[in-house]
Structures are given as structure tokens and as C-alpha cells.
Design a protein around this motif. Structure first.
Motif, mmCIF file in Angstrom:
data_model
loop_
_atom_site.group_PDB
_atom_site.id
_atom_site.type_symbol
_atom_site.label_atom_id
_atom_site.label_comp_id
_atom_site.label_asym_id
_atom_site.label_seq_id
_atom_site.Cartn_x
_atom_site.Cartn_y
_atom_site.Cartn_z
ATOM 1 N N ASP A 23 -1.049 16.498 24.693
ATOM 2 C CA ASP A 23 -1.077 17.667 25.565
ATOM 3 C C ASP A 23 -0.781 17.359 27.026
ATOM 4 O O ASP A 23 -0.795 18.253 27.867
ATOM 5 N N SER A 24 -0.464 16.101 27.328
ATOM 6 C CA SER A 24 0.022 15.762 28.667
ATOM 7 C C SER A 24 1.540 15.629 28.700
ATOM 8 O O SER A 24 2.132 15.405 29.750
ATOM 9 N N GLY A 25 2.160 15.752 27.519
ATOM 10 C CA GLY A 25 3.602 15.598 27.421
ATOM 11 C C GLY A 25 4.041 14.189 27.061
ATOM 12 O O GLY A 25 5.246 13.923 26.950
ATOM 13 N N ALA A 26 3.099 13.284 26.878
ATOM 14 C CA ALA A 26 3.434 11.905 26.531
ATOM 15 C C ALA A 26 3.835 11.799 25.070
ATOM 16 O O ALA A 26 3.213 12.407 24.194
ATOM 17 N N VAL A 27 4.878 11.024 24.808
ATOM 18 C CA VAL A 27 5.360 10.805 23.444
ATOM 19 C C VAL A 27 4.591 9.637 22.835
ATOM 20 O O VAL A 27 4.645 8.517 23.341
ATOM 21 N N ARG A 28 3.875 9.913 21.756
ATOM 22 C CA ARG A 28 3.070 8.875 21.100
ATOM 23 C C ARG A 28 3.865 8.105 20.046
ATOM 24 O O ARG A 28 3.684 6.905 19.868
ATOM 25 N N GLU A 29 4.686 8.826 19.304
ATOM 26 C CA GLU A 29 5.516 8.212 18.266
ATOM 27 C C GLU A 29 6.893 8.861 18.336
ATOM 28 O O GLU A 29 7.023 10.027 18.708
ATOM 29 N N ARG A 30 7.928 8.111 17.953
ATOM 30 C CA ARG A 30 9.281 8.679 17.969
ATOM 31 C C ARG A 30 10.112 8.029 16.884
ATOM 32 O O ARG A 30 9.999 6.823 16.641
ATOM 33 N N PHE A 31 10.951 8.841 16.243
ATOM 34 C CA PHE A 31 11.821 8.330 15.184
ATOM 35 C C PHE A 31 13.069 9.198 15.136
ATOM 36 O O PHE A 31 13.001 10.405 15.366
ATOM 37 N N GLN A 32 14.221 8.597 14.865
ATOM 38 C CA GLN A 32 15.443 9.392 14.767
ATOM 39 C C GLN A 32 16.406 8.785 13.770
ATOM 40 O O GLN A 32 16.350 7.584 13.460
ATOM 41 N N VAL A 33 17.289 9.646 13.251
ATOM 42 C CA VAL A 33 18.356 9.227 12.344
ATOM 43 C C VAL A 33 19.635 9.936 12.773
ATOM 44 O O VAL A 33 19.583 10.980 13.430
ATOM 45 N N PRO A 34 20.799 9.392 12.424
ATOM 46 C CA PRO A 34 22.046 10.099 12.726
ATOM 47 C C PRO A 34 22.139 11.408 11.953
ATOM 48 O O PRO A 34 21.667 11.509 10.819
ATOM 49 N N THR A 35 22.744 12.401 12.547
ATOM 50 C CA THR A 35 22.979 13.667 11.856
ATOM 51 C C THR A 35 24.192 13.528 10.946
ATOM 52 O O THR A 35 25.275 13.171 11.419
ATOM 53 N N PRO A 36 24.038 13.776 9.641
ATOM 54 C CA PRO A 36 25.191 13.719 8.732
ATOM 55 C C PRO A 36 26.040 14.986 8.889
ATOM 56 O O PRO A 36 26.095 15.844 8.010
ATOM 57 N N THR A 37 26.697 15.073 10.025
ATOM 58 C CA THR A 37 27.328 16.312 10.475
ATOM 59 C C THR A 37 28.311 16.887 9.463
ATOM 60 O O THR A 37 28.375 18.109 9.277
ATOM 61 N N ARG A 38 29.092 16.043 8.830
ATOM 62 C CA ARG A 38 30.153 16.528 7.949
ATOM 63 C C ARG A 38 29.755 16.574 6.485
ATOM 64 O O ARG A 38 30.603 16.819 5.619
ATOM 65 N N GLU A 39 28.508 16.362 6.209
ATOM 66 C CA GLU A 39 28.035 16.405 4.822
ATOM 67 C C GLU A 39 27.430 17.775 4.511
ATOM 68 O O GLU A 39 27.173 18.570 5.420
ATOM 69 N N PRO A 40 27.191 18.066 3.242
ATOM 70 C CA PRO A 40 26.599 19.362 2.884
ATOM 71 C C PRO A 40 25.230 19.557 3.509
ATOM 72 O O PRO A 40 24.568 18.596 3.923
ATOM 73 N N GLY A 41 24.794 20.811 3.535
ATOM 74 C CA GLY A 41 23.524 21.144 4.141
ATOM 75 C C GLY A 41 22.345 20.386 3.556
ATOM 76 O O GLY A 41 21.379 20.073 4.262
ATOM 77 N N GLU A 42 22.399 20.074 2.258
ATOM 78 C CA GLU A 42 21.306 19.352 1.619
ATOM 79 C C GLU A 42 21.117 17.971 2.238
ATOM 80 O O GLU A 42 19.995 17.472 2.360
ATOM 81 N N ALA A 43 22.231 17.342 2.641
ATOM 82 C CA ALA A 43 22.146 16.016 3.261
ATOM 83 C C ALA A 43 21.511 16.095 4.644
ATOM 84 O O ALA A 43 20.772 15.195 5.056
ATOM 85 N N VAL A 44 21.794 17.181 5.363
ATOM 86 C CA VAL A 44 21.183 17.362 6.683
ATOM 87 C C VAL A 44 19.675 17.558 6.528
ATOM 88 O O VAL A 44 18.871 16.978 7.267
ATOM 89 N N LEU A 45 19.288 18.363 5.545
ATOM 90 C CA LEU A 45 17.861 18.564 5.294
ATOM 91 C C LEU A 45 17.196 17.254 4.884
ATOM 92 O O LEU A 45 16.063 16.975 5.296
ATOM 93 N N ALA A 46 17.885 16.436 4.124
ATOM 94 C CA ALA A 46 17.325 15.140 3.723
ATOM 95 C C ALA A 46 17.056 14.264 4.946
ATOM 96 O O ALA A 46 16.064 13.525 4.989
ATOM 97 N N ALA A 47 17.929 14.355 5.952
ATOM 98 C CA ALA A 47 17.707 13.602 7.188
ATOM 99 C C ALA A 47 16.465 14.110 7.915
ATOM 100 O O ALA A 47 15.682 13.324 8.461
#
Length: 231
Positions: A23-47
Motif C-alpha cells: 500500500d506504499s506502492g513498493a513492488v514486493r515481487e515481479r515476474f514477466q514473460v514475452p507476449t506471444p503476439t502472433r499466436e492464437p489467443g489461447e497462447a496469450v492466456l497461457a502466458a
């Protein structure tokens, strides 16, 4: 300060990122993956599910009391759906419902456009803190924006207020994936800047043509954010 946390999800054309924020705006944990931009919607949801799986596995997840989603637009906040221009596999995709299925019942889920999310963050603890009126812009794979007016975030009925990326600035400009021509995003986004740079002979560090990722890498956390304070 409390021990409660919020799970934040950022949907973009280059990456899908998640974080646990206090609640102070501090990031406690962070994780990211590339967006499978050109793949079907199911692949984006899987990401998206991969990002949430990583967050759920952290010790802080037990303190999460809600989920906030900022997505590239346009969004339909009332319906909980997204249609990001740079993610063709998602058109009217019911993202809020999908996230609820992924996480199970119990956590409230809120969706806004990514520009609105940025405006809220900047007004809370960033460059627009303490001001009543501001336009906040994000320039990354696309271009977005959000508005703070009279000290409050203004998202509009659909959640897209302030989304300036698809304003026409060149009447006879190139066709945009949104269906318009000469949009701000088609000229000033990271993707457009990289394309222009490649056309003018510039190369990435590996000798190949520059990409939006190279442009984004030059800015903090993969995005450039500009805040204009309106007096």
C-alpha cells in the motif's frame, strides 16, 4: 502501512508482467514473460497464467486482497474484455472472467486501460503526485494515455478515456491496425520508431534491424512514461 498486497497485471504488446504491490506502492515481487503476439489467443492466456503461477508461488501471495489489470487498449471495462490492437488473437477477449477462473473465486478483479493504470500510479506516488490535473502517456510497443482531472482518475464509461494512441495526426498517413490512418501510435510508438530507424540505416547491437524491444530497453522497465501537468 498494512501487510495487505495487490496483484498487478500488465498486458502489453512486448511483455506480460505481474507484480505484488504493497500500500506504499513498493513492488514486493515481479515476474514477466514475452507476449506471444502472433499466436492464437489461447497462447496469450497461457502466458498470463504463467505469470500468475509465478506470483501465486511466492510467500506474499497469501496477503493479496485484490487484482488490478492494466491492458493495452482498447478495453471494455464494463464487460471485463480487451481488444489490444497489438495482440490480434484477442478481440473482445473476456480477460476478467479468465483471470477469475485462473485464480479461483474470492479476489476482486478490476480492469482498466494501461494508460489509465499509469495515470493512477503516477498520481499516487509518481510525477503527478499532489496535482489535480495531469495527462500521463506511455510510449512502448504502442502509445497509451490516461487522465487525472480535478484530482481523480477519469477512465470514462469504457475505460479508454485519455487513450491518445489512436488519434489521427496525419490524415493521409499509413493504415493502422485499428482501422484508422495516421495514428499517433503508428508514428511515435516504440515499434514505429524502430521501423523508422531501420529504414534509415540504423542497426541493433547484433547488426540486425532494430526492434521495439531495443527501443523499450532504453527506457526504465521497458516503457517510457511522460507526465504532463495541466494547470
Amino acid at each position: 502501512m498494512t501487510t495487505d498486497l495487490v496483484a498487478a497485471l500488465d498486458i502489453g504488446g512486448t511483455k506480460i508482467a505481474g507484480a505484488l504491490v504493497d500500500d506504499s506502492g513498493a513492488v514486493r515481487e515481479r515476474f514477466q514473460v514475452p507476449t506471444p503476439t502472433r499466436e492464437p489467443g489461447e497462447a496469450v492466456l497461457a502466458a498470463v497464467e504463467e505469470v500468475f503461477a509465478a506470483l501465486v508461488a511466492t510467500p506474499g501471495w497469501a496477503a493479496v486482497r485484490g487484482v488490478g489489470i492494466g491492458s493495452a487498449g482498447p478495453v471494455d471495462a464494463a464487460a471485463g474484455a480487451v481488444s489490444p490492437v497489438n495482440i490480434p488473437g484477442w478481440r473482445g477477449f473476456p480477460l476478467v472472467a479468465a483471470v477469475r477462473r485462473t485464480l479461483g473465486a474470492g479476489l476482486p478483479v478490476t480492469l482498466v486501460g494501461d494508460g489509465a493504470a499509469i495515470a493512477a500510479g503516477e498520481h499516487w506516488c509518481g510525477a503527478a503526485r499532489g496535482v489535480d490535473n495531469a495527462l500521463c502517456m506511455v510510449v512502448s510497443t504502442g502509445v497509451g494515455g490516461g487522465l487525472v482531472l480535478d484530482g481523480r482518475l477519469r477512465t470514462g464509461p469504457s475505460g479508454n478515456a485519455g487513450h491518445i494512441g489512436h488519434l489521427c495526426v496525419e490524415l493521409d498517413g499509413e493504415k493502422c491496425p485499428c482501422g484508422g490512418r495516421g495514428c499517433v501510435e503508428g508514428i511515435a510508438s516504440g515499434t514505429a520508431i524502430a521501423r523508422w530507424a531501420g529504414e534509415h540505416g540504423l542497426r541493433a547491437p547484433d547488426g540486425g534491424p532494430p526492434t521495439a524491444a531495443h527501443v523499450a530497453a532504453a527506457a526504465r522497465e521497458g516503457d517510457a512514461v511522460a507526465t504532463v501537468v495541466l494547470k
